[in-house]
Each structure stands twice: as C-alpha cells, then as structure tokens.
Design an enzyme around this catalytic site. Structure first.
Site, PDB file in Angstrom:
ATOM      1  N   ARG A   1     -17.897   7.525   2.043  1.00 37.30           N
ATOM      2  CA  ARG A   1     -16.464   6.559   1.805  1.00 37.30           C
ATOM      3  C   ARG A   1     -15.599   6.304   3.096  1.00 37.30           C
ATOM      4  NH1 ARG A   1     -15.499   5.790  -3.536  1.00 37.30           N
ATOM      5  NH2 ARG A   1     -13.543   5.437  -3.072  1.00 37.30           N
TER       6      ARG A   1
ATOM      7  N   GLU B   1       3.295 -14.388  -8.239  1.00 39.31           N
ATOM      8  CA  GLU B   1       1.973 -15.022  -8.426  1.00 39.31           C
ATOM      9  C   GLU B   1       0.649 -14.032  -8.165  1.00 39.31           C
ATOM     10  OE1 GLU B   1       1.331 -18.092  -9.711  1.00 39.31           O
ATOM     11  OE2 GLU B   1       3.690 -18.335  -9.783  1.00 39.31           O
TER      12      GLU B   1
ATOM     13  N   ASP C   1      -8.315  -2.964  -1.976  1.00 41.98           N
ATOM     14  CA  ASP C   1      -9.209  -2.169  -2.573  1.00 41.98           C
ATOM     15  C   ASP C   1     -10.839  -2.581  -2.412  1.00 41.98           C
ATOM     16  OD1 ASP C   1      -9.828  -0.419  -4.558  1.00 41.98           O
ATOM     17  OD2 ASP C   1      -9.644  -1.464  -6.344  1.00 41.98           O
TER      18      ASP C   1
ATOM     19  N   GLU D   1      -1.344   8.392  -6.875  1.00 40.42           N
ATOM     20  CA  GLU D   1      -2.599   8.962  -7.681  1.00 40.42           C
ATOM     21  C   GLU D   1      -3.766   9.167  -7.016  1.00 40.42           C
ATOM     22  OE1 GLU D   1      -0.991   6.037  -8.829  1.00 40.42           O
ATOM     23  OE2 GLU D   1       0.224   7.125 -10.424  1.00 40.42           O
ATOM     24  N   ASN D   2      -3.839   8.461  -5.774  1.00 38.12           N
ATOM     25  CA  ASN D   2      -4.933   8.786  -4.668  1.00 38.12           C
ATOM     26  C   ASN D   2      -5.026  10.285  -4.245  1.00 38.12           C
ATOM     27  OD1 ASN D   2      -4.729   5.519  -3.405  1.00 38.12           O
ATOM     28  ND2 ASN D   2      -6.312   6.218  -5.065  1.00 38.12           N
TER      29      ASN D   2
ATOM     30  N   SER E   1      -2.078   5.426  -3.007  1.00 38.10           N
ATOM     31  CA  SER E   1      -1.169   5.532  -4.164  1.00 38.10           C
ATOM     32  C   SER E   1      -0.984   6.945  -4.431  1.00 38.10           C
ATOM     33  CB  SER E   1      -1.744   4.977  -5.352  1.00 38.10           C
ATOM     34  OG  SER E   1      -2.878   5.861  -5.733  1.00 38.10           O
TER      35      SER E   1
END
Ligand code: IPE
Ligand code: IPE
Ligand code: MG
Length: 251
Positions: A37, A212, A24, A71-72, A69
């Site tokens: 971008r 983790e 990200d 959602e992207n 994703s």
C-alpha cells in the site's frame, strides 16, 4: 486573459476560487499491482504536483488536499509510520517548488500526535512560504477531522464566554467560521473525490454547506491534469443557486 485557461479551454470567469480534494484510492491502486500500500501512497504523493501546478497556472487561489484523517490513525502501524515518513519527504522535496511558484503552504488538523521532527518541518515550510504575498494557498489536511475541528472551535468560544469576553448572543456563523482551522481561507467551491467512493469521510463538514461535488472512479495516483480539467469544465456548467430560484440567480 489567462493564457493557460485559453490553452486548456477553460472559462476563466467560471473557475472555482477554492478546490478541495479527497485524494482516495492509493491502497487499491497498489493492490491491483500486487504492491505494498505504501507504494500507492508514494504514487499518490507524486500525483499532487500536476494538480498543484495546474491550479497555480490557471489562477485557482486555494487548493486543499485531504492527506490524512483523524480516523486514519487507526490503520496498521506500519502504514501510519510509512505515511508520516512520506509527509516528511514531501515537505523537504516540495519546499523550493512552492517558494519558486509563490505558493503558501498551510496545514490544517490536530497537531498533537505528530513526532517533533515532522512538526518542525511543517512549521519551517509554513514559515518559509508565508513571507510574501502568495499567488495561491496549498492547504494540506493532515490528521484532520471535521468533527474534531468543530469541537475545538466550540471550546474556544466557550472559553471566551467563561471569562465574560462574549455572551451566547454574540455567537453567529461568522464567529464559528473564524474559530475553525480554515479561518483564513474561503469555503470550497468545488469538492472532488476520487476512487468511486460517494462519501465525505469527515472532511470540511461546516465549510462544504454550499460546495459543488465531483466524483470520479479514477484512483488518486492516476488523477492528472486531464481529469482536473474535466472536473473544472463540469463545475463551469453548474448553476449555484444558494437557495434562490434559477430565475433569480440568472437575473
Ligand atoms: C487515500 O488512499 C490516502 C489516505 C487515506 C491516507 P487510501 O489509502 O484510502 O486508499 P484505498 O481507499 O485503501 O484504496
Ligand atoms: C479519506 O479517505 C481520507 C483521506 C483521503 C485522507 P479514507 O480512505 O480514509 O476514507 P474512508 O475510510 O474510506 O471513508
Ligand atoms: Mg481510502
């Protein structure tokens, strides 16, 4: 002994088998420089090489990268189109490197929204890198959403019940895992998220039950070998208890 582990000061016995990364911060990296971008996404694609190479050198067997994703798809059309072009370029330019380094390419996510040209390249690269016994598996999560993945697994299982191949009593954790896109890779030991965000964003929800986590403020295009080594050293110092007591796992 692995020579690269010695070189980087890593304890080979305490390496994760599977590292999953949420890459990200590409947009903010570009914005800071007053660039488009997409320039950030290109820099982000370039950052994949160093991380893949280091994992291959030290013997991390599975590297899974969240690249796009479900959602992207809601992003502006120009950004989505630019990202799809970048994925094509990535597949073309990395194929030989993957073959040379004996790395298998795997892609998880829903395939139905990709254009035929990208789909063809994806299938070709997967086929050409899975011929032999791989040293490492590089998984790209593309058009991936964990909830969608779980829905699709539930549907597959329900279909087997509908045709009386199984009964509801047969459903267990193993069966659910086997019906996810990740059926042939182990759960991540270490999940890294860059760019200072502390969330999962629909990534591998089932699979990260006992992973983790490592968070860094570094934006993905700036993430490099040193950063990954830092994350791996941090991981090496963790005590994974899986519900047991500290004494039990030490003993
Ligand atoms: C991650 O970088 C790459 C994708 C999600 C495709 P972003 O594009 O999310 O970058 P930020 O979060 O806007 O900085
Ligand atoms: C997560 O990043 C997805 C990828 C890195 C591909 P996003 O930038 O889409 O996540 P949110 O929207 O900030 O949670
Ligand atoms: Mg983001």
């Amino acid at each position: 002994m692995n020579e690269y582990c010695i070189k980087y000061g890593l304890n080979e016995d305490r390496l994760p088998q599977h590292v999953a990364i949420i890459m990200d911060g590409n947009g903010r990296w570009a914005k800071k420089r007053l660039w488009n971008r997409l320039v950030g996404h290109r820099a982000g694609a370039d950052a994949v090489d160093a991380v893949t190479t280091l994992c291959r050198e030290i013997g991390v067997k599975y590297l899974t990268l969240y690249a796009f994703s479900t959602e992207n798809w809601k992003r502006p059309e120009a950004e989505v189109t630019g990202l799809m072009e970048l994925f094509k370029e990535f597949l073309v330019s990395k194929k030989n490197l993957l073959i040379e380094k004996n790395i298998r390419l795997n892609i998880i996510g829903s395939r139905d929204r990709f254009l035929p040209e990208l789909l063809k390249l994806m299938n070709e690269t997967i086929a050409e890198t899975e011929k032999y016994d791989p040293e490492m598996t590089l998984t790209l999560a593309l058009s991936y959403g964990s909830r969608q993945e779980i829905v699709s697994a539930v549907k597959k299982i329900a279909e087997k019940i509908a045709i009386h191949e199984i009964t509801p009593e047969n459903i267990d954790e193993k069966m659910i895992s086997e019906n996810l896109y990740t059926f042939d890779i182990p759960d991540p030991d270490l999940v890294i998220r860059t760019s200072g965000e502390y969330r999962i964003s629909n990534y591998l929800l089932w699979q990260i039950a006992y992973s983790e986590f490592y968070f860094t403020d570094t934006l993905w295009p700036d993430f490099n070998r040193e950063e990954l080594i830092r994350a791996l050293k941090d991981y090496a110092g963790r005590e994974r208890r899986f519900g047991k007591t500290g004494d039990q796992v030490k003993g």
